[in-house]
Every structure is written in C-alpha cells, then in structure tokens.
Scaffold this motif. Structure first.
Motif, short mmCIF file in Angstrom:
data_model
loop_
_atom_site.label_atom_id
_atom_site.label_comp_id
_atom_site.label_asym_id
_atom_site.label_seq_id
_atom_site.Cartn_x
_atom_site.Cartn_y
_atom_site.Cartn_z
N ALA A 36 -13.15 4.26 -11.08
CA ALA A 36 -12.40 3.81 -9.90
C ALA A 36 -12.15 2.31 -9.91
O ALA A 36 -12.87 1.54 -10.56
CB ALA A 36 -13.14 4.21 -8.64
N VAL B 233 -11.22 0.69 -6.67
CA VAL B 233 -11.67 0.26 -5.35
C VAL B 233 -12.51 1.38 -4.75
O VAL B 233 -12.29 2.56 -5.06
CB VAL B 233 -10.46 -0.01 -4.42
N CYS B 234 -13.47 1.01 -3.92
CA CYS B 234 -14.32 2.03 -3.33
C CYS B 234 -14.48 1.78 -1.84
O CYS B 234 -14.82 0.68 -1.41
CB CYS B 234 -15.69 2.03 -4.00
N THR B 235 -14.18 2.82 -1.02
CA THR B 235 -14.39 2.74 0.43
C THR B 235 -15.58 3.62 0.77
O THR B 235 -15.67 4.75 0.31
CB THR B 235 -13.13 3.22 1.18
N THR C 171 -1.08 7.75 -8.14
CA THR C 171 -2.16 7.11 -7.39
C THR C 171 -3.22 8.18 -7.12
O THR C 171 -2.87 9.31 -6.77
CB THR C 171 -1.64 6.55 -6.06
N ILE D 256 -4.57 2.25 0.53
CA ILE D 256 -4.63 2.56 -0.89
C ILE D 256 -3.45 1.93 -1.62
O ILE D 256 -2.30 2.11 -1.25
CB ILE D 256 -4.61 4.09 -1.09
N HIS E 51 -8.70 5.09 -6.15
CA HIS E 51 -9.44 4.63 -4.98
C HIS E 51 -10.52 5.66 -4.67
O HIS E 51 -10.22 6.81 -4.41
CB HIS E 51 -8.48 4.48 -3.80
N SER F 273 -3.50 3.08 -8.39
CA SER F 273 -4.91 2.75 -8.51
C SER F 273 -5.73 4.02 -8.34
O SER F 273 -5.21 5.04 -7.90
CB SER F 273 -5.33 1.73 -7.44
N LEU G 124 -6.85 9.42 -5.23
CA LEU G 124 -7.89 9.24 -4.23
C LEU G 124 -9.03 10.16 -4.63
O LEU G 124 -8.86 11.38 -4.69
CB LEU G 124 -7.34 9.69 -2.88
N THR H 181 -14.98 -1.64 2.29
CA THR H 181 -14.21 -1.36 1.08
C THR H 181 -14.48 -2.47 0.08
O THR H 181 -14.37 -3.65 0.42
CB THR H 181 -12.70 -1.29 1.43
N TYR I 171 0.84 -1.19 0.00
CA TYR I 171 0.00 0.00 0.00
C TYR I 171 0.88 1.24 0.00
O TYR I 171 1.87 1.30 0.72
CB TYR I 171 -0.89 0.02 1.23
#
Lengths: 365, 512
Positions: B207, B209-211, B192, B27, B33, B31, B194, B221, B3
């Motif tokens: 995206a 990944v999604c939190t 990266t 994260i 995120h 990516s 966010l 997540t 990460y």
C-alpha cells in the motif's frame, strides 16, 4: 427494520395486498367489492352488514372455526418438519391415515366417552406419526428426498383409506361407513345450539393444545433446540455431536402426529362417519400455505389458519351475493404469492424508508 | 493533488451500534489505499456504503470531484467502482467466462455469443497478467483462481476503483504473493485500489497510504513509507501490541493424543492422510504446518469424528477412540475449533447465546428435564462475551449471522476454550482476525498449554505456527515428513519441508 418487526409487518402487507387484488378482480367482473367485503365480514363474525333483518347469526362463527381447525393442524405439521429443514408435503396423507385410524377406533371400540374419545384421538395421532415416520426413516437411512416420498405416500394413504372404508368397514352406499357411537364424537349439542346449529365441536380444544405443544417443543425444550440446529445448519449440528438422523425421524413423526390429529378432528368432529374420498381434499396443501403465511410460528399459524378458514367459510356467502366463490381462492392464493415475494416487498419498503432519510440529512448540511 | 474518491463525514448507525462515526476518507488516483482496523471497526460498512449496499445516515460522497448519491451497486458500477467481496459471489457450476460476463453478456441476436465473451475475457486477463482458464468451471478451480475471476468480473465492467475486502484471508502464502503482484500491475495500468485488511505485513508490502479506523471512528491517515508496522498496530488497537507470543518453555508430560498409522480418504475418495503417526503430549503445543490440501483437514476431521478413517488408530490417554461418535469424543475430552467457522463452528441463524451452548445444551445448568433455562443461557452468554471481548450489537440475543467474521471466530474460541478440553484440536484459529484478537487468542492457547492440556495447532500461517508451537510437525501429501523443535528451525527450512523437497535425517528418526 428489525427481524422481529419484519416477521409481523410483511405478512400483514401481503394480506392487505391479497384483499386489494381480490377487490380489483371483483370490480373487473362488474360487481361491488362492498358485497365481497360484506360476505367476508359475515363469514368471520356472523354480522350481516347488508341485511338489517338478520343482523347477527352466530352459526357463521361456528362454521368458520370448523374450517380453520384442520388447516391450523396441517399448518403445524408442515411448520414442524420445516423447522428441521425438511420440506414435507405429506400432511394430506398423514391426515387421511389419522382419519382412518379414528374411524377404526370409533367403530370397533365400545367404551364410555371419557375413554373412547381420547382413544380415538390417540389412534389418529399415532397413525399420522407412523405414516410420517416412513419418509423420515427413508431420508435418514438412504437420503431419499422427503418431497418425493411424501407425495407418493399421499396417494397410498388415499387408496388405503378408500379400500378399508369400502371393503373392511362395509359401506352400504359406497361413500360412508355406519354412523359412529356418540361416545366417539367431538360433537356436542350445546356447542351447536349456542352457534345456531353450526357444526362447531370440541375439536378446538386439541387444536389449542397442539398450538401450545408446538410452541413449547420448538422454543423451550432441548429437543426443539437440536431440531432447530439441524434445520438451520446440519453440519454444525453434527459437529456439535447432535444425532442428526434421529432428529429427522422424530421431527417427521411429530409433524405426522399433528396431521393425524387433524384427521380425527374432521372425522369425529365435523362428520359422524368414516368417508371414502374421490380425491384428496386439500387440507395438506392449505396447511403449507398457512405455515408459510404464519412464518412457521405457532401464533402466526393460528392467525393464518383462521384467516384462510374464514375465507373458505365465506365462499358460499360470496356466491349468494353473486360474486364467484373462486374470488376467495384467488385472495388466498395471492396472499401466499405476496408472502413468497417478501424480499420484493422488503426492497420496496427499504426504498420508501430511504426516501425519508435524505430529508434529515439535508437538515444537517 | 486530485482525489478520485472522497467520502466526507460519513456516519452510519445500526441497531445498538454506530458503525461509522464522522469518517472522512480521501483516495488519490492510481494509488493503493489501505483501510486498516480491527474486526467490527467499521471498514466493511464504510466500503459497503461506497459500493451502494448501505445508505449513509450522514455525510457526502464525491467521485472525481462530483458529488454522487450511490443508491445501489448498479450506480456504483456505473461510476466505475467495483468490489471483490471476502466471500466470493460466483455461480459454482458456471464456467469462468460465464461468471465474468453474467448480466452483461455479449449477444448475437437473442443468443449469448460465448466465443466473443471468451475472447474478451482472455484479452483482459492478458492485459493485467491475471492468468485463468476461461472454460474451467468455478467448482473445479482453486480459491486463488476464483478470486482472479472476481477481479476479472470488475475489470470486465470497466471498474476504475477496485475495492478488495480482506482479499488475502482465504489465500495461501503463494497466492498472497501473486495477488500483491497483480495489485501492483493494476495500479500501473491506471486503476485505483482500496484494500480493506488488518494484515500489517501486506499493507507495508503493497500500500501507499493507510487509513486507520477503530470502533467506528477515524484514527488517522498515514503514508505507509513513513510509518512502521508497530505504529500502525498501535493506531488500530489503541495500545501497544506484542507481535511475539510471550511464553515460557514447555514442560511436556504424558502423551495424551496418539495417532497410529492413520489412513483417511478425502471427500473425493482418494487417500488424504496416508499412514500418519503422531503424538501430542500434555503441556505442549504441536504445530502442524503444510501447504493447504496436504491432508490437514482430513486429519482433523478424523480425530474429531467428522469423518471415519479407513484404518489406523486414534488414542486419547491410551483409550481407543477411533470408533466413537462425535459426542462421545467430546465427552472424552476432545475440543475442536473447526477451520470452517460458518459451516461447522456456528449455526448462523441462532443467537450468540444459543451458539455458546451448542455442545451441552441438554445439561444443567442450561436445561433440566429437557427444558431450556433461558436465564442461565443468557448469563453464560454475558459472561463469555465479557471475558472474551466478543463484540455484538445486542449481546446474547445477537444473531450470529449479523456479526463480523472476527467476532464470530472469537465466539467459537470462547466457547471451546471455556469447555477446557484435555486435547484441543485448533484449526486455523486466527484466520481473518486482526492483530489484537490474534494476540489474545494465542495467549489463551498458551494458557491452556500451561494448564497441562495437549494442543494440536493446525495453521496455514507459518508465523503463527512458529510463534505458538513448541514442536512443529510438517505434513506433506498426507504424511508427516518431519518433526522439528520450534526454537531450532526457520521459515526457509519449514518452507522446503512443506514442499516435500527436503527431509532432515532427524525427522526419519522421530517417526520411528
């Protein structure tokens, strides 16, 4: 730190820093800061720490209140315009016009005190309000910046005052008019006697009323609500249907009224005759400082006005201790400077608070 | 898997509210995120902690595996973290280049080497496909361009981890599309990202990944490819959300608002609205759709009285209101949710309670004989806060400035709907809001319609226009080019009409 606490803590820190800086300068000039503190304590309370023979003299209290009264009023004048988003530096001129109107009514009207004195004060209030209306109208109608207009109006007021005093009221010594009738005066022998012959007068009654009226208008009335809305966000006030231009004029008039009253308090309180002035006396600019330190709130202005009034009163006492009287001016100026640096002080405070935070964090890990 | 950024068990308290409660966010490098949550869920707080604007009350942050203490944004910058704020932080009368290099100017002796600066800006903008004119002034370029300048500012400072705070809230659909491509390009170049957002469509589009956060707590997540928009919405709001506005067919009555041959100048002095005629009837929602800057703002301001039209008439129930003041129009029954909530909608330094009474502060029950009644103002605020679910730290006494954008908007909507005007001018009512709030506001607008009010809905969001409206008027270059039934049109047809390329025969007839 909450916004409310901030409003109290930051000016207090500024005041402390101001005194600290003053002390450092006194030490640098090779004198004792204790002598300075002694003079200041004496200026505020009349208590003499350094001279046991005359431990208390109430005359100083009276003199300090005399100094505080006009700058509290000019402070209110600046603050009131400021609450509507206006930067008015016209209190000086409005004060002079108020003083001139008070002189006129004091000299020309013959009446018993219950009628004469209120008329004098009312005339001063009206004159100040009208003098304030001019920059307000120019701003509202043509968007002329109030700073420029009020500066110019201050000079006009000075010369109108001097011309009138010298040529119309017929000054004998080219400085002052004939003395006013006692019916026009705020002066009172009893107040003078209980303060050991100071110039203390009933002027503090209109000052207290002005503070209450200021606070009431701003915080409790619909008029104050719309003034504040215009001051914070003119566009949103317009969207909500408020009459922005009318509020600007009204706000400048009320600000002028406070300053005009200050003129009367000086002319028929501290003095007993109308005066021609070689130049502006600086009450208007002191008022800006008072409003700034007082956070544009009635209570803050009262306290800041008393602080600066006391410093002014302490000046001759410092001089008698061998400390340059300018030190009081330096303290006053540095307090204003530190208040203006409030964001910096806030940052330092936050850093300080933050330093304490990790210790609790450490306990958890 | 390593990460690049880890925020572990982060907790942050504000007066009266726990903004972040034991939140963990990890994260992956290279990516995109997404951080999803409603207004006030704690997304911005969490990111402000990462960027050094706030200090956490508990928890640790690791960047590239090393534990760090981010005490201010300079530390964040030196760690390679950059942030594009929702409200841009640009100097308006500086050029693009001057803004980008501000604080890190290349020098020749004591003098700024502006040539070198421009060269470097051009290099970076080419590398990442962010076309800008380095010599243009900020005040002269579009919002989309300004955002690119913000992105370039981060890249100029060698940021590796880029935080985007609600980047699409201020963009047009075209600009959103371009931004998505830019973000993809940034990731392929090794950055990266966010992404703070509440727009599910965008998450799904861009995206990895999604939190999801809700009311300050971590909900979960999920990999975006393995989830659906409906599932994410449910996680965010805590219940099932309907994306479609439930409504019965409109039963339009008499014409309440009639606009005849209206001409309005823009702030720059050219005609923004040209010979525009329009009718809105009782019991219907007329959607006004168009690309930003085609006269919507001028039209709304002319109807509500913020600007004076050059010519033409505005009639409210057959009464000519063209020359009335704003106040008189409000009293006559016009309501207005303004498009710029911070400029027109709210006095940010007032409390919430004060903002609620801004139209009728002088009337009973809020005032009598010119004196405000604090108790009544307080009660009114408490009622609206409850009824419209406005989230605020200190209730009626909360400073409007301290509230999140979404809750500010909810407060305006609450105030305006509560007045229940006959003709309701609704401009961008859900800009920057989350699905839960959007659903609610749409529902309230339809309720007003069903009470027999006439509603003019102005929006840049095509989905919103198509969902809520009964009829849709398309504005192009200051004129209405077509009026169509919402039920019988689609995105493609509207898109063509908005660009001025296509003009159906029926529209010409409707305008006569």
């Amino acid at each position: 730190m909450t916004a409310r606490r901030e409003k109290i803590v930051l000016p207090l820190i500024a005041v402390l820093l101001g005194f600290l800086l003053g002390s450092i300068i006194v030490i640098a000039t090779g004198r004792s800061p204790l002598a300075m503190i002694g003079a200041i304590v004496k200026g505020f309370t009349g208590i003499d720490l350094l001279n046991p023979d005359v431990p208390f003299n109430p005359r100083y209290i009276g003199e300090f209140i005399i100094q505080a009264m006009p700058i509290i009023l000019t402070g209110l004048a600046f603050a009131f315009a400021s609450r509507t988003g206006l930067f008015s530096i016209g209190a000086e001129g409005q004060l002079m016009m108020g003083s001139l109107a008070a002189t006129a009514v004091a000299l020309l009207v013959k009446a018993p005190k219950v009628v004469h004195l209120p008329l004098v004060l009312l005339a001063a209030i009206l004159a100040g309000a009208l003098w304030g209306a001019i920059p307000g109208l120019l701003k509202a109608a043509f968007n002329v910046h109030e700073v420029v207009v009020t500066i110019m109006m201050n000079y006009i007021a000075l010369h109108v005052n001097n011309y009138t005093i010298l040529n119309i009221f017929g000054s004998v010594d080219r400085i002052k008019t004939a003395p006013f009738a006692p019916t026009a005066l705020l002066k009172d022998p009893w107040l003078e006697s209980i303060t050991n012959g100071s110039r203390l007068n009933w002027g503090f009654i209109p000052v207290i009323l002005a503070l209450l009226i200021f606070s009431f208008i701003i915080n409790r009335t619909t008029f104050g609500f719309s003034l504040r809305a215009v001051g914070y966000n003119k566009e949103a006030a317009r969207y909500a249907g408020m009459k922005v231009n009318r509020n600007i004029v009204a706000s400048m008039m009320i600000a002028g009224a406070f300053a005009g009253l200050a003129g009367a308090v000086i002319t028929v309180g501290t003095f007993t005759f109308g005066r021609a002035l070689p130049s502006a006396e600086g009450y208007g600019f002191d008022g800006i400082a008072v409003a700034l330190v007082g956070g544009n709130e009635a209570l803050g202005i009262l306290l800041a006005g008393m602080l600066f009034g006391g410093l002014k009163a302490a000046q001759p006492l410092m001089q008698s201790q061998g400390i340059p009287r300018e030190i009081a001016g330096i303290i006053q100026a540095s307090i204003v400077l530190f208040v203006a640096m409030k964001f910096g002080i806030k940052m330092v405070l936050q850093k300080f608070e933050r330093k304490q935070a990790p210790s609790t964090e450490g306990d958890r890990v | 898997m390593s990460y690049i950024v880890e925020m572990l068990h982060i907790t942050k308290d504000f007066p009266g509210i726990r903004a972040n409660d034991d939140i963990t966010l990890q994260i992956e490098e290279r990516s995109i995120h997404a951080l999803l949550g409603e207004n006030g869920a704690g997304k911005s707080t969490l990111m402000s902690i990462l960027f050094g604007l706030y200090q956490p009350d508990g928890g640790t942050i690791r960047v590239r595996g090393r534990e760090v203490k981010i005490s201010d944004p300079n530390v964040a910058t030196s760690l390679g973290i950059g942030m594009v704020h929702q409200h841009f932080k640009l100097v308006h009368n500086f050029t693009v280049t001057e803004n980008i290099v501000l604080g890190m100017e290349p020098r020749k002796g004591p003098i700024i080497d502006i040539r070198e600066a421009e060269k470097r800006v051009e290099e970076i903008s080419k590398l990442y496909g962010l076309a800008v004119d380095p010599r243009a002034r900020i005040e002269d370029i579009s919002v989309g361009m300004q955002q690119r300048v913000e992105i370039l500012k981060m890249l100029y400072r060698n940021a590796e981890i880029l935080i985007f705070d609600e980047p699409t809230a201020v963009l047009t659909p075209q600009e959103i599309h371009e931004l998505m491509q830019i973000m993809r390009k940034l990731v392929t170049e090794g950055k990266t990202i966010l992404l703070i957002t509440h727009k599910l469509k965008e998450i799904k589009e861009v995206a990895d990944v999604c939190t999801v956060l809700r009311r300050g707590k971590l909900i979960g997540t999920v990999p975006v490819s393995e989830t659906s928009e409906a599932r994410m919405a449910e996680m965010m709001v805590g219940r099932q959300v309907s994306f479609h506005v439930e409504k019965s067919p409109a039963r339009p009555g008499a014409t309440l608002l009639r606009i005849e041959h209206l001409n309005v100048k823009t702030a720059k002095g050219v005609l923004g609205v040209r010979d525009l005629s329009l009718e809105v009837r009782a019991g219907e929602v007329l959607g006004l759709c168009g690309i930003e800057g085609n006269g919507q703002t001028e039209l709304v301001q002319a109807i509500t009285g913020l600007t004076r039209p050059e010519s033409g008439r505005i009639l409210l129930r057959d009464r000519d209101i063209t020359h009335l003041s704003i106040k008189e129009r409000t009293d006559a029954g016009i309501g207005h949710i303004p498009e710029d909530r911070q400029k027109h909608g709210l006095v940010l330094d007032f409390t919430l309670g004060e903002n609620f009474i801004i139209h009728n502060y002088y009337e009973p029950p809020f005032a009598r004989y010119g004196i405000l009644n604090r108790k009544k103002i307080q009660e009114n605020a408490e009622r609206l806060i409850r009824e419209f679910d406005v989230r605020s730290g200190q209730g009626a006494l909360t400073a409007a400035r301290s509230m999140s954008g979404g809750n500010q908007q909810k407060a305006i909507v609450a105030r305006e709907i509560d007045r229940s005007p006959d003709v309701f001018i609704v401009a961008q009512p859900t800009r920057g809001l989350d699905v839960g709030a959007i659903e609610y506001i749409h529902k309230r607008i339809i309720e007003e319609r069903d009470k027999g009010k006439a509603i003019l809905l102005v929006s840049l969001e095509l989905d919103e226009i198509m969902d809520v409206s009964d009829r849709i008027a398309v504005i192009y270059n200051g004129s209405i080019v077509a009026i169509v039934d919402a039920a019988s049109t689609d995105e493609n047809q509207l898109g063509l009409m908005m660009s001025g390329a296509y003009r159906p025969a029926t529209a010409a007839a409707a305008q006569e």
